[in-house]
Design an enzyme around this catalytic site. Sequence first.
Site, short mmCIF file in Angstrom:
data_model
loop_
_atom_site.label_atom_id
_atom_site.label_comp_id
_atom_site.label_asym_id
_atom_site.label_seq_id
_atom_site.Cartn_x
_atom_site.Cartn_y
_atom_site.Cartn_z
N HIS A 21 41.60 39.88 45.05
CA HIS A 21 41.65 41.31 44.72
C HIS A 21 40.52 42.06 45.43
CE1 HIS A 21 43.50 39.80 40.73
NE2 HIS A 21 44.47 40.45 41.34
N LYS A 45 53.36 41.34 28.99
CA LYS A 45 52.51 40.26 29.52
C LYS A 45 51.53 39.84 28.43
CE LYS A 45 52.87 40.93 34.44
NZ LYS A 45 52.25 41.37 35.67
N ARG A 94 50.63 38.44 49.57
CA ARG A 94 50.24 37.06 49.89
C ARG A 94 51.36 36.35 50.62
NH1 ARG A 94 48.38 36.51 43.82
NH2 ARG A 94 50.14 37.94 43.80
N SER A 132 45.47 34.90 39.99
CA SER A 132 44.70 34.77 38.75
C SER A 132 45.19 33.58 37.91
CB SER A 132 44.81 36.05 37.93
OG SER A 132 44.32 37.14 38.66
#
Length: 166
Positions: A21, A45, A94, A132
């Site tokens: 990040h 979430k 990514r 993460s």
Amino acid sequence: MEGKHIVALYPGTFDPVTYGHLDIAERCMRIFDRLLIAIAINPWKEPLFDVEERLEMLRLVTQDLPGVEVDSFDTLTVSYARRVGAQVIVRGLRAVSDFEEEFKMASANRKLADEINTVLMLPSEKYFYLNSGLVKEIARLGGPVNCFVPPPVEERLREKLASGEY
Ligand code: ADP
């Protein structure tokens, strides 16, 4: 570009913030005048860290970055972007896996707010596979995470683990 003041919004879960990040944030600082890193509060979430904890970590690791601010929001990303005057939404891209989801989200956001553009940024190669979730899994299993997250985040992961919340 002369005289144009570009505000970019970098939304995400940041549970917790990683060097991936931060790599994106630093790249943004070279392009935009202001960068607002904002935690999108998503009731579906189940984050490990609550919003306050995530905000505190973000504040700590960005305090020396000029032009970077931290916040959270619980509305549509484009509504929040309009409210804070951001013309750009930044997302990281990514290796392979992110493309479809990011394309879908950028298209939806464009339908909702055509004046806001999404910019997808590649991190440094060494962070292509970092997320993460991976950091949390390694930490949970007692592995070292110092090459993935800054020291204050590493410390909080250790505290979570020790408190049995994890
Ligand atoms: P979300 O749940 O919204 O995907 P994340 O906190 O996982 O939130 O990520 C926020 C943004 O940061 C996303 O655009 C994601 O692709 C990007 N990101 C996360 N890790 C990396 C990384 N290692 N390199 C580049 N971008 C990343």
